[in-house]
Structures are given as C-alpha cells and as structure tokens.
Design an enzyme around this catalytic site. Structure first.
Site, PDB file in Angstrom:
ATOM      1  N   ARG A 104      41.947  79.887  82.524  1.00 60.97           N
ATOM      2  CA  ARG A 104      41.122  79.878  81.324  1.00 60.97           C
ATOM      3  C   ARG A 104      41.812  79.173  80.162  1.00 60.97           C
ATOM      4  O   ARG A 104      41.186  78.374  79.442  1.00 60.97           O
ATOM      5  CB  ARG A 104      40.788  81.317  80.915  1.00 60.97           C
ATOM      6  N   LYS A 139      40.561  68.201  58.283  1.00 64.99           N
ATOM      7  CA  LYS A 139      39.672  69.316  58.638  1.00 64.99           C
ATOM      8  C   LYS A 139      39.860  69.673  60.107  1.00 64.99           C
ATOM      9  O   LYS A 139      38.987  69.438  60.952  1.00 64.99           O
ATOM     10  CB  LYS A 139      38.223  68.955  58.335  1.00 64.99           C
ATOM     11  N   LYS A 171      41.495  63.415  44.762  1.00 66.90           N
ATOM     12  CA  LYS A 171      40.177  63.929  45.113  1.00 66.90           C
ATOM     13  C   LYS A 171      39.476  64.517  43.885  1.00 66.90           C
ATOM     14  O   LYS A 171      40.040  64.518  42.789  1.00 66.90           O
ATOM     15  CB  LYS A 171      40.307  64.969  46.233  1.00 66.90           C
ATOM     16  N   GLU A 201      39.092  59.228  45.691  1.00 63.45           N
ATOM     17  CA  GLU A 201      37.777  59.608  46.193  1.00 63.45           C
ATOM     18  C   GLU A 201      36.793  59.635  45.019  1.00 63.45           C
ATOM     19  O   GLU A 201      37.054  60.259  43.996  1.00 63.45           O
ATOM     20  CB  GLU A 201      37.856  60.993  46.829  1.00 63.45           C
ATOM     21  N   ASP A 222      32.465  58.913  48.689  1.00 64.57           N
ATOM     22  CA  ASP A 222      32.178  60.210  49.290  1.00 64.57           C
ATOM     23  C   ASP A 222      30.692  60.549  49.178  1.00 64.57           C
ATOM     24  O   ASP A 222      30.129  60.602  48.079  1.00 64.57           O
ATOM     25  CB  ASP A 222      33.008  61.294  48.597  1.00 64.57           C
TER      26      ASP A 222
END
Length: 299
Positions: A104, A139, A171, A201, A222
């Site tokens: 598994r 991410k 960002k 960004e 973005d």
C-alpha cells in the site's frame, strides 16, 4: 543509478518514507502474520491500469528495501515513460511478508507521483510546442515537496522556487505592507543579495504599469483574464521587451492554447502538485513456486 544516489533521495525524503511506513506497519501486519508462512517467497507485478506517465519507481524500491533488504525491484520501464493501460512497469521479488507489508505504501507514492507527472505532461502537450515553460509552485503537500517537484520534472515541467530562499518574488501581501509596487521593488533592489532577479506579482493593470516603471526583471500576471492577458503582454513587450512574463492563477488545460499564443514565457500552475489525481496501478502477488512453474512451462 542506485536509488541511494538519486538526487531526490534526500534526508527529508528518507524521513518521509520512515513516517509513511510507521503509519502503516509500525505495529506489524497481523493478517500476514496469521496467514502467511515466514519462509514464503513471492513475486509481484505492478501494472498500470490506465494511460499515464510513470514516476516513482525508485521510491517503490526504497519502500520495499526499507522493509526487508532481501527484496528486489526490477523496473520494466523508466520514470518519464508514457505507458498504456495494462503495461507491466515493475516486478518485485522477496519475502511474501515484505511484499504484503509494503504494497500500500509503495503504491500510494507511485500513484500520486505518476499523477503529478501525467498532469504536467498534459499541460506541456497542451502548450503545443510554444516556447514557454510549464512550472510548479510552492503549493505542495507538506513533506512531499522534493518528490512532487521531481514528478513535475519527470512530466516535462520546470521547477519554480524550491523554498523562500531560492528567489525573490514580491507578492500581493508584500505590496500591501509597504504601500506600492514601486516601493517594494526599491527596497528589494537596495537590500536583496546581489544577482537575484526581482520578480513582481501583479493583479491589476495599474500594478503592471508600476512594475514596468520600477524595472522588475520578471512580472507575474496573476489571475488575468483573456483580454487583460493580451493587453498586459503587449504593454510589457512594448515598454520593457527584455522582461520575463509569467502568468499564474486560473490556468486550465482548456486555456493553454490561448495562453501559448499570448507570448508569455512562463506558466506557473499550483494545481500540478495540489490537485493532481492519483492514477491507478495494481500489484498482483503470487508464490515463487508458481513463478518457477511458469518459467518451466515457458521453457
């Protein structure tokens, strides 16, 4: 190459393997202990049950070797190979108890990493040969970053930043804290280590204009819609033609044809790692006595 020499076989990955096995077999395998003789040897075929790009064969080997050093994994294809449903990708041989205990965990890694590689390859193919790079993001599943980024490379993609030290990317929250794109770029240029490209960004045309005027080397558009994307790329190319243009947010396979024609350089897709579907493999085990009998019959 031995799995132990693979670049992805880092201390963090080794800890991840130990954790995964601890979750599943730290207390032993009571079913196998009750049903299977300790001396039983077995062989198993790992088979793709759908069309996919294979990734994670080295992890499969590492899992079984961690359970019992006597197991042997023979790969029948290589990571990065596209295969059809029904393709035999690997054979595992060793103590039956080890094969059952590791089944598994080994398949969990193989199914997930092959899913990431398969989705990445689909985006690369959807770009239609355009001169752009399909990249991942940060991410990633906690603890899985090295393996997920390896899977992206296996599928034909390119890795974005591995961590926060790997590149300078201003960002929205950085901009919110200092007041403007212009001020954020000014601070970055005066304080950041020499040689780091300044990426910004932006999510509005006004921020895009600021980023161009401030001299950002990379501008990330973005969540730009089709009309904004076309206009945004034109503004950058007209006013700062050497600037690298990246797009992120809302990227789907259906949009790739449009994006590939827009003239961007980089397409970064968080979904490659956080939303890839686990693809399907089976692992069928048989006693070694049956294997030897089948070998004799073929002879």
């Amino acid at each position: 190459m031995s799995v132990y020499a693979a670049p992805w076989y880092t201390p963090a990955v080794q800890r991840l393997l130990d954790l995964a096995l601890e979750e599943d077999v730290a207390g032993g395998d009571v079913t196998t202990a009750a049903v299977i003789d300790e001396s039983q040897e077995a062989e198993a075929d790992i088979v793709a049950r759908e069309r996919l790009v294979v990734c994670g064969l080295g992890i499969v080997e590492a899992v079984f070797m961690r359970i019992d050093w006597r197991t042997r994994v023979r790969s029948r294809v290589a990571d990065g190979d596209p295969v059809a449903a029904g393709t035999l990708v690997a054979t595992v041989r060793g103590p039956a108890s080890a094969l059952l205990a590791g089944e598994r965990t080994a398949l969990n890694f193989l199914q997930h990493l092959s899913g990431v590689a398969s989705l990445t390859q689909a985006f690369v193919a959807a770009a239609g040969g355009a001169k752009l790079r399909i990249t991942d993001t940060r991410k990633t599943t906690p603890g899985m970053r090295a393996l997920q980024k390896y899977a992206v490379r296996t599928g034909g993609g390119v890795n974005h930043r591995n961590d926060l030290a790997a590149g300078l990317l201003i960002k929205d929250n950085h901009i919110a804290l200092v007041g403007s794109v212009r001020e954020a770029v000014r601070r970055a240029r005066s304080r950041a280590p020499h040689g780091l490209r300044i990426s910004v960004e932006v999510d509005t045309m006004a921020q895009l204009d600021e980023a161009i005027e401030a001299g950002a080397e990379v501008i990330l558009l973005d969540n730009f819609g089709s009309r904004e994307l076309t206009e945004g790329v034109k503004r950058v190319r007209d006013r700062a033609p050497r600037t690298i243009i990246e797009i992120s947010g809302g990227i789907t396979l259906d949009r790739m044809r449009e994006i590939s024609k827009a003239g961007v350089d980089v397409v970064s897709i968080g979904g490659l790692t956080h939303s890839a579907r686990a693809v399907d493999f089976s692992m069928e085990i048989r006693p070694v006595s049956e294997v030897r009998s089948a070998d004799r019959d073929r002879g």
